[in-house]
Write a protein that holds these residues in place. Sequence first.
Motif, PDB file in Angstrom:
ATOM      1  N   SER A   1       0.927  -1.149   0.013  1.00 54.31           N
ATOM      2  CA  SER A   1       0.186   0.106  -0.037  1.00 54.31           C
ATOM      3  C   SER A   1       0.755   1.171   0.060  1.00 54.31           C
ATOM      4  O   SER A   1       0.589   2.336  -0.663  1.00 54.31           O
ATOM      5  CB  SER A   1      -0.942  -0.139   1.221  1.00 54.31           C
ATOM      6  OG  SER A   1      -1.878  -1.160   0.995  1.00 54.31           O
TER       7      SER A   1
ATOM      8  N   VAL B   1       0.437   4.211  -3.133  1.00 54.97           N
ATOM      9  CA  VAL B   1       0.010   5.460  -2.923  1.00 54.97           C
ATOM     10  C   VAL B   1       0.642   6.402  -4.069  1.00 54.97           C
ATOM     11  O   VAL B   1      -0.220   7.238  -4.549  1.00 54.97           O
ATOM     12  CB  VAL B   1       0.265   5.961  -1.602  1.00 54.97           C
ATOM     13  CG1 VAL B   1      -0.044   7.559  -1.288  1.00 54.97           C
ATOM     14  CG2 VAL B   1      -0.681   5.261  -0.536  1.00 54.97           C
TER      15      VAL B   1
ATOM     16  N   GLN C   1      -0.653   5.508  -7.557  1.00 56.93           N
ATOM     17  CA  GLN C   1      -2.057   5.794  -7.984  1.00 56.93           C
ATOM     18  C   GLN C   1      -2.016   7.572  -8.266  1.00 56.93           C
ATOM     19  O   GLN C   1      -2.980   8.091  -8.888  1.00 56.93           O
ATOM     20  CB  GLN C   1      -2.917   5.607  -6.763  1.00 56.93           C
ATOM     21  CG  GLN C   1      -4.480   6.011  -7.035  1.00 56.93           C
ATOM     22  CD  GLN C   1      -5.108   5.232  -8.261  1.00 56.93           C
ATOM     23  OE1 GLN C   1      -4.742   3.951  -8.450  1.00 56.93           O
ATOM     24  NE2 GLN C   1      -5.680   6.114  -9.097  1.00 56.93           N
ATOM     25  N   SER C   2      -1.367   8.298  -7.311  1.00 54.42           N
ATOM     26  CA  SER C   2      -1.035   9.687  -7.513  1.00 54.42           C
ATOM     27  C   SER C   2      -0.667   9.867  -9.052  1.00 54.42           C
ATOM     28  O   SER C   2      -1.013  10.914  -9.759  1.00 54.42           O
ATOM     29  CB  SER C   2       0.183  10.274  -6.576  1.00 54.42           C
ATOM     30  OG  SER C   2       0.004  11.626  -6.944  1.00 54.42           O
TER      31      SER C   2
END
Length: 218
Positions: free
Chosen positions: A23, A27, A30-31
């Motif tokens: 995860s 992050v 995904q940004s």
Amino acid sequence: EWKDLKRVLMIGIPAGIQGAIFSVSNVFIQSGINSFGEDAIAGSSLALNFEYFTYDIANAFAQAAVTFTSQNFGAGNIKRCLNVVKKGLTLNFGFTCFLTVLVFLAARPFLEVFGLEPDAMELGMMRVHIIIGFYFLSSIYESLAASMRGFGNSLAPALGMLVSIVGTRMLWLATVYEADPTFRNIMWCYPLSWFAADVLIGGLFVREMGKQKRLAKI
């Protein structure tokens, strides 16, 4: 019983960290995906559903490997542990490859149901081809890391994941993707990190098996 509690924590905490470290890098990934706009977000989000299905297969065999390896390790049967690892890895690899073929056949019809724009469709299919196409790599490190936990060694695979998965992805994003920020480039950080994990976790597993064989004198 402090002795038993300590043993549970020594195995459980690193295993939990291993599951969480994905995860951390996701992050940042995904940004990067969000920066490409609505089409990238829509296509990528829908394609992600196929990854959940594929990961469930790889993870299921990994959990089975933990169970059977630990049972035989507790019984002191290292030869059978190795047999469990071989069969579990073979089944995991085989089923993951089979599911990959099914995903490739079903991906476009599935995405079309949601009425995606052509650009979103192509970006979604790009994610499927790059990530699902190399998902067999994840079946290798998942099986080997799980087997190591079955031997009671949970810290080594957790640290190995941290270095290989998170490290590779962060390095890729900071170098290659930064130099050429395309959707395709950001997708490639997934299979490259899995390959790095296969190499590192594979080396750690060989070391662990050598240790167990010496202790068992086989």
